[in-house]
Design a protein around this motif. Sequence first.
Motif, PDB file in Angstrom:
ATOM      1  N   ALA A  23       1.015  -1.277   0.085  1.00  0.00           N
ATOM      2  CA  ALA A  23       0.158  -0.102   0.118  1.00  0.00           C
ATOM      3  C   ALA A  23       0.890   1.253  -0.014  1.00  0.00           C
ATOM      4  O   ALA A  23       1.898   1.510   0.692  1.00  0.00           O
ATOM      5  CB  ALA A  23      -1.138  -0.091   1.071  1.00  0.00           C
ATOM      6  N   LEU A  24       0.621   2.118  -0.920  1.00  0.00           N
ATOM      7  CA  LEU A  24       1.280   3.329  -1.204  1.00  0.00           C
ATOM      8  C   LEU A  24       0.169   4.472  -0.615  1.00  0.00           C
ATOM      9  O   LEU A  24      -0.889   4.486  -1.134  1.00  0.00           O
ATOM     10  CB  LEU A  24       1.751   3.730  -2.512  1.00  0.00           C
ATOM     11  CG  LEU A  24       2.650   2.474  -3.062  1.00  0.00           C
ATOM     12  CD1 LEU A  24       3.087   2.809  -4.185  1.00  0.00           C
ATOM     13  CD2 LEU A  24       3.954   2.395  -1.944  1.00  0.00           C
ATOM     14  N   LYS A  25       0.670   5.754   0.177  1.00  0.00           N
ATOM     15  CA  LYS A  25      -0.063   6.686   0.562  1.00  0.00           C
ATOM     16  C   LYS A  25       0.113   8.002   0.000  1.00  0.00           C
ATOM     17  O   LYS A  25       1.435   8.447  -0.053  1.00  0.00           O
ATOM     18  CB  LYS A  25      -0.222   6.409   2.348  1.00  0.00           C
ATOM     19  CG  LYS A  25      -0.830   7.933   2.930  1.00  0.00           C
ATOM     20  CD  LYS A  25      -0.596   7.792   4.359  1.00  0.00           C
ATOM     21  CE  LYS A  25      -1.650   8.795   4.842  1.00  0.00           C
ATOM     22  NZ  LYS A  25      -1.346   8.738   6.665  1.00  0.00           N
ATOM     23  N   ILE A  26      -0.768   8.620  -0.605  1.00  0.00           N
ATOM     24  CA  ILE A  26      -0.413   9.862  -0.962  1.00  0.00           C
ATOM     25  C   ILE A  26      -1.663  11.092  -0.531  1.00  0.00           C
ATOM     26  O   ILE A  26      -2.710  10.414  -0.108  1.00  0.00           O
ATOM     27  CB  ILE A  26      -0.762  10.062  -2.496  1.00  0.00           C
ATOM     28  CG1 ILE A  26       0.107   9.064  -3.218  1.00  0.00           C
ATOM     29  CG2 ILE A  26      -0.655  11.489  -3.327  1.00  0.00           C
ATOM     30  CD1 ILE A  26       1.891   9.834  -3.093  1.00  0.00           C
ATOM     31  N   VAL A  27      -1.230  12.014  -0.001  1.00  0.00           N
ATOM     32  CA  VAL A  27      -1.930  13.134   0.528  1.00  0.00           C
ATOM     33  C   VAL A  27      -2.278  14.342  -0.377  1.00  0.00           C
ATOM     34  O   VAL A  27      -1.233  14.771  -1.205  1.00  0.00           O
ATOM     35  CB  VAL A  27      -1.228  13.603   2.064  1.00  0.00           C
ATOM     36  CG1 VAL A  27      -2.356  14.563   2.588  1.00  0.00           C
ATOM     37  CG2 VAL A  27      -1.447  12.442   2.838  1.00  0.00           C
ATOM     38  N   VAL A  28      -3.550  14.803  -0.577  1.00  0.00           N
ATOM     39  CA  VAL A  28      -3.774  16.154  -1.410  1.00  0.00           C
ATOM     40  C   VAL A  28      -4.053  16.849  -0.233  1.00  0.00           C
ATOM     41  O   VAL A  28      -5.096  16.789   0.517  1.00  0.00           O
ATOM     42  CB  VAL A  28      -5.011  15.343  -2.332  1.00  0.00           C
ATOM     43  CG1 VAL A  28      -5.411  16.928  -2.938  1.00  0.00           C
ATOM     44  CG2 VAL A  28      -4.603  14.629  -2.988  1.00  0.00           C
ATOM     45  N   VAL A  29      -3.419  18.037  -0.334  1.00  0.00           N
ATOM     46  CA  VAL A  29      -3.687  19.079   0.585  1.00  0.00           C
ATOM     47  C   VAL A  29      -3.884  20.333   0.007  1.00  0.00           C
ATOM     48  O   VAL A  29      -3.313  20.635  -0.866  1.00  0.00           O
ATOM     49  CB  VAL A  29      -2.355  18.913   1.779  1.00  0.00           C
ATOM     50  CG1 VAL A  29      -0.984  19.290   1.284  1.00  0.00           C
ATOM     51  CG2 VAL A  29      -2.926  19.755   3.006  1.00  0.00           C
ATOM     52  N   GLY A  30      -4.225  21.273   0.848  1.00  0.00           N
ATOM     53  CA  GLY A  30      -4.280  22.670   0.219  1.00  0.00           C
ATOM     54  C   GLY A  30      -5.339  23.504   1.262  1.00  0.00           C
ATOM     55  O   GLY A  30      -5.856  23.058   2.185  1.00  0.00           O
ATOM     56  N   GLY A  31      -5.819  24.736   0.612  1.00  0.00           N
ATOM     57  CA  GLY A  31      -6.515  25.421   1.354  1.00  0.00           C
ATOM     58  C   GLY A  31      -7.891  25.284   1.293  1.00  0.00           C
ATOM     59  O   GLY A  31      -8.191  24.281   0.633  1.00  0.00           O
ATOM     60  N   PHE A  32      -8.845  26.247   1.897  1.00  0.00           N
ATOM     61  CA  PHE A  32     -10.430  25.586   2.042  1.00  0.00           C
ATOM     62  C   PHE A  32     -10.868  26.004   0.472  1.00  0.00           C
ATOM     63  O   PHE A  32     -10.497  26.907  -0.267  1.00  0.00           O
ATOM     64  CB  PHE A  32     -11.067  26.700   3.084  1.00  0.00           C
ATOM     65  CG  PHE A  32     -12.483  26.688   2.966  1.00  0.00           C
ATOM     66  CD1 PHE A  32     -13.091  25.565   3.281  1.00  0.00           C
ATOM     67  CD2 PHE A  32     -13.167  27.764   2.556  1.00  0.00           C
ATOM     68  CE1 PHE A  32     -14.691  25.717   3.335  1.00  0.00           C
ATOM     69  CE2 PHE A  32     -14.798  27.741   2.673  1.00  0.00           C
ATOM     70  CZ  PHE A  32     -15.273  26.833   2.742  1.00  0.00           C
ATOM     71  N   GLY A  33     -11.609  25.270  -0.087  1.00  0.00           N
ATOM     72  CA  GLY A  33     -12.458  25.270  -1.305  1.00  0.00           C
ATOM     73  C   GLY A  33     -11.574  25.284  -2.540  1.00  0.00           C
ATOM     74  O   GLY A  33     -11.834  25.478  -3.636  1.00  0.00           O
ATOM     75  N   VAL A  34     -10.104  24.493  -2.473  1.00  0.00           N
ATOM     76  CA  VAL A  34      -9.507  24.639  -3.655  1.00  0.00           C
ATOM     77  C   VAL A  34      -9.767  23.251  -4.540  1.00  0.00           C
ATOM     78  O   VAL A  34      -9.296  23.293  -5.623  1.00  0.00           O
ATOM     79  CB  VAL A  34      -7.957  24.814  -3.371  1.00  0.00           C
ATOM     80  CG1 VAL A  34      -7.821  25.867  -2.469  1.00  0.00           C
ATOM     81  CG2 VAL A  34      -7.630  23.334  -2.585  1.00  0.00           C
ATOM     82  N   GLY A  35     -10.381  22.323  -4.061  1.00  0.00           N
ATOM     83  CA  GLY A  35     -10.915  21.144  -4.946  1.00  0.00           C
ATOM     84  C   GLY A  35     -10.319  20.066  -4.601  1.00  0.00           C
ATOM     85  O   GLY A  35     -10.176  19.063  -5.432  1.00  0.00           O
ATOM     86  N   LYS A  36      -9.898  19.854  -3.427  1.00  0.00           N
ATOM     87  CA  LYS A  36      -9.181  18.388  -2.780  1.00  0.00           C
ATOM     88  C   LYS A  36     -10.207  17.313  -2.978  1.00  0.00           C
ATOM     89  O   LYS A  36      -9.818  16.312  -3.519  1.00  0.00           O
ATOM     90  CB  LYS A  36      -8.608  18.726  -1.259  1.00  0.00           C
ATOM     91  CG  LYS A  36      -7.541  19.820  -1.318  1.00  0.00           C
ATOM     92  CD  LYS A  36      -7.046  19.843   0.087  1.00  0.00           C
ATOM     93  CE  LYS A  36      -8.149  20.268   0.960  1.00  0.00           C
ATOM     94  NZ  LYS A  36      -8.734  21.547   0.775  1.00  0.00           N
ATOM     95  N   THR A  37     -11.296  17.382  -2.304  1.00  0.00           N
ATOM     96  CA  THR A  37     -12.317  16.615  -2.433  1.00  0.00           C
ATOM     97  C   THR A  37     -12.766  16.222  -3.887  1.00  0.00           C
ATOM     98  O   THR A  37     -12.826  14.779  -4.343  1.00  0.00           O
ATOM     99  CB  THR A  37     -13.685  16.973  -1.884  1.00  0.00           C
ATOM    100  OG1 THR A  37     -13.367  17.245  -0.348  1.00  0.00           O
ATOM    101  CG2 THR A  37     -14.861  15.640  -1.663  1.00  0.00           C
ATOM    102  N   THR A  38     -12.836  17.084  -4.786  1.00  0.00           N
ATOM    103  CA  THR A  38     -13.275  16.894  -6.219  1.00  0.00           C
ATOM    104  C   THR A  38     -12.194  16.350  -6.805  1.00  0.00           C
ATOM    105  O   THR A  38     -12.393  15.129  -7.692  1.00  0.00           O
ATOM    106  CB  THR A  38     -13.158  18.269  -6.996  1.00  0.00           C
ATOM    107  OG1 THR A  38     -14.266  18.918  -6.399  1.00  0.00           O
ATOM    108  CG2 THR A  38     -13.589  18.187  -8.552  1.00  0.00           C
TER     109      THR A  38
END
Length: 212
Positions: A23-38
Amino acid sequence: MDSNSSDAPASRRTPLRGTADNALKIVVVGGFGVGKTTLVGAVSEIRPLNTEETMTRAGEGIDDPSDAWGKRSTTVAFDFGRITLSASQVLYLFGAPGQERFWFLWDRLFSGALGAVVLVDTRRLEESWYAIDRLEHHGTPFIVARNNFGDPTHTLDQVREALDLPADIPLVDCDARDREDGKRVLIELVRHLAARVEAQDTTTAVYQESTP
């Protein structure tokens, strides 16, 4: 809280192979409302797990959705998605919450991460500085992806200068809603990680050759 995995259509309930033991883990991070969930939802082969809550008046003065057009919900823990790379390797994607009051969760999300994608919106670049600072603090390799909600108003060179990014940190464009764009971002991160490993191996080899 909305868990989207249980009611996913069959086309998005891809079973994990029994041979997948790496298993390899990648994190998507950033400010509020930048599109991470999308972004996580666009590239995940399964319907992603979302820990989202509807934004209410209780968040007024705390969350500022003025530059996040149409945003009605917000991540309160993390988003989770999955991509199968091979019969034995699977990539797990974790989207970090963007609001400042949830930043205390980031350090735990970064733990064990192979690398990270910092997603930025040029309308609120200042919200990306903390993410970059924390990744550098943890020594977690990362790339930066500019999410284009419309026509870019700044060049990538201007974005790099504003974020004070070193030349060796990749900076790419993407549309977080587009699956192919999301895949290209992840491929760029993998290339960056591979280049770092190769550079470290070369440095080690040179050092060993020069040591009596």
